[in-house]
Motif scaffolding. Structure first.
Motif, short mmCIF file in Angstrom:
data_model
loop_
_atom_site.label_atom_id
_atom_site.label_comp_id
_atom_site.label_asym_id
_atom_site.label_seq_id
_atom_site.Cartn_x
_atom_site.Cartn_y
_atom_site.Cartn_z
N PHE A 1 -5.63 -1.98 -9.93
CA PHE A 1 -4.81 -3.19 -9.84
C PHE A 1 -5.16 -4.02 -8.61
O PHE A 1 -4.30 -4.67 -8.01
N LYS A 2 -6.44 -4.03 -8.27
CA LYS A 2 -6.93 -4.78 -7.12
C LYS A 2 -6.44 -6.24 -7.19
O LYS A 2 -6.65 -6.93 -8.18
N GLU A 3 -5.75 -6.66 -6.15
CA GLU A 3 -5.25 -8.04 -6.01
C GLU A 3 -4.27 -8.45 -7.11
O GLU A 3 -4.11 -9.63 -7.40
N SER A 4 -3.60 -7.47 -7.70
CA SER A 4 -2.50 -7.76 -8.64
C SER A 4 -1.20 -7.62 -7.85
O SER A 4 -0.43 -6.69 -8.04
N TYR A 5 -0.98 -8.53 -6.96
CA TYR A 5 0.05 -8.44 -5.94
C TYR A 5 1.47 -8.39 -6.48
O TYR A 5 2.36 -7.88 -5.82
N GLU B 1 2.49 11.10 -18.03
CA GLU B 1 2.97 12.47 -17.85
C GLU B 1 1.85 13.45 -17.51
O GLU B 1 2.06 14.41 -16.79
N LYS B 2 0.65 13.21 -18.04
CA LYS B 2 -0.47 14.15 -17.85
C LYS B 2 -1.38 13.78 -16.67
O LYS B 2 -2.45 14.35 -16.51
N LEU B 3 -0.94 12.87 -15.84
CA LEU B 3 -1.74 12.38 -14.73
C LEU B 3 -2.10 13.48 -13.74
O LEU B 3 -1.24 14.24 -13.31
N LYS B 4 -3.40 13.54 -13.38
CA LYS B 4 -3.90 14.49 -12.38
C LYS B 4 -4.35 13.79 -11.11
O LYS B 4 -4.20 14.31 -10.01
N VAL B 5 -4.96 12.59 -11.25
CA VAL B 5 -5.59 11.91 -10.11
C VAL B 5 -5.19 10.43 -10.07
O VAL B 5 -5.30 9.73 -11.08
N ILE B 6 -4.75 9.98 -8.90
CA ILE B 6 -4.62 8.55 -8.62
C ILE B 6 -5.76 8.25 -7.67
O ILE B 6 -5.77 8.73 -6.53
N ASP B 7 -6.75 7.51 -8.11
CA ASP B 7 -7.97 7.31 -7.35
C ASP B 7 -7.80 6.26 -6.25
O ASP B 7 -6.77 5.59 -6.14
N GLU B 8 -8.85 6.09 -5.51
CA GLU B 8 -8.92 5.23 -4.33
C GLU B 8 -8.43 3.80 -4.60
O GLU B 8 -8.85 3.16 -5.55
N SER B 9 -7.50 3.35 -3.78
CA SER B 9 -6.98 1.97 -3.80
C SER B 9 -6.41 1.53 -5.14
O SER B 9 -6.32 0.33 -5.41
N ALA B 10 -5.99 2.47 -5.97
CA ALA B 10 -5.52 2.14 -7.32
C ALA B 10 -4.36 1.15 -7.32
O ALA B 10 -4.31 0.24 -8.14
N PHE B 11 -3.41 1.31 -6.41
CA PHE B 11 -2.23 0.44 -6.35
C PHE B 11 -2.15 -0.32 -5.03
O PHE B 11 -1.11 -0.88 -4.70
#
Length: 190
Positions: free
Chosen positions: A71-75, A84-94
């Motif tokens: 969501f880069k620059e989605s301010y 529900e099955k999420l394992k990884v929130i990667d770099e700078s995702a939010f």
């Protein structure tokens, strides 16, 4: 004046185009549960980056990784439902979004570098017990963090992970001492 597209309900899709919705006025996106990936390996630019009107995003429950800079620059993004099955929130995702609150799913294992950096005012639910990694600057400048409990299974706490979390009042760290990096709470003045 033309009426622009405000809501998008996706079908099974893997985005191969970079910046697919760049500059659109879409305010809400819903992914169906049959989606298992957001975009292919070769895509360098998020299809949801720079969507300045986007406010709500619902992930498919089968998504296991939220890619870097999704969501880069989605301010204006302020409401997100994590899968529900999420394992990884990667770099700078939010990074830099305006999300009101985040509830982490039980299976989450990694929160990437700068994943929530500059998310001023965001309220974060408790970390799941299975969380293993909180990377560098993951929550830098997140002044919505007041009380923090880091689970005992965390083996990596990145440098500056909670830097400038100015409203942080208490922190309970269940990890081994050697896993704690330099400047973990730099600039936390409470």
């Amino acid at each position: 004046m033309k009426e622009s597209l405000k809501k998008l309900n996706l079908s099974y899709t893997i985005f191969e185009g970079e910046g697919a919705f760049y500059g659109s006025h879409i305010q809400e996106i819903n992914m169906p549960d049959n989606c298992t990936s957001i975009y292919g390996q070769d895509v360098q630019e998020s299809p949801f980056g720079r969507m300045r009107w986007l406010q709500k995003f619902k992930f498919a429950n089968n998504i296991r990784t939220i890619p870097k800079q999704l969501f880069k620059e989605s301010y204006n993004l302020d409401e997100v439902t994590l899968p529900e099955k999420l394992k990884v929130i990667d770099e700078s995702a939010f990074k830099g979004t305006s999300i009101d609150s985040i509830d982490f799913p039980e299976g989450l294992e990694t929160i990437g570098a700068s994943a929530f950096q500059d998310c001023y005012g965001t309220k974060f639910g408790p970390f799941p017990e299975g969380l293993k990694e909180i990377m560098t600057r993951a929550f830098e400048d997140c002044d919505g963090i007041v009380d923090l409990v880091i689970p005992k299974n965390v083996t990596t706490l990145g440098t500056y992970a909670f830097e400038n979390c100015n409203n942080l009042k208490t922190a309970e760290i269940g990890v081994r001492q050697y896993a704690i990096s330099n400047n973990l709470f730099a600039g936390c003045n409470n």
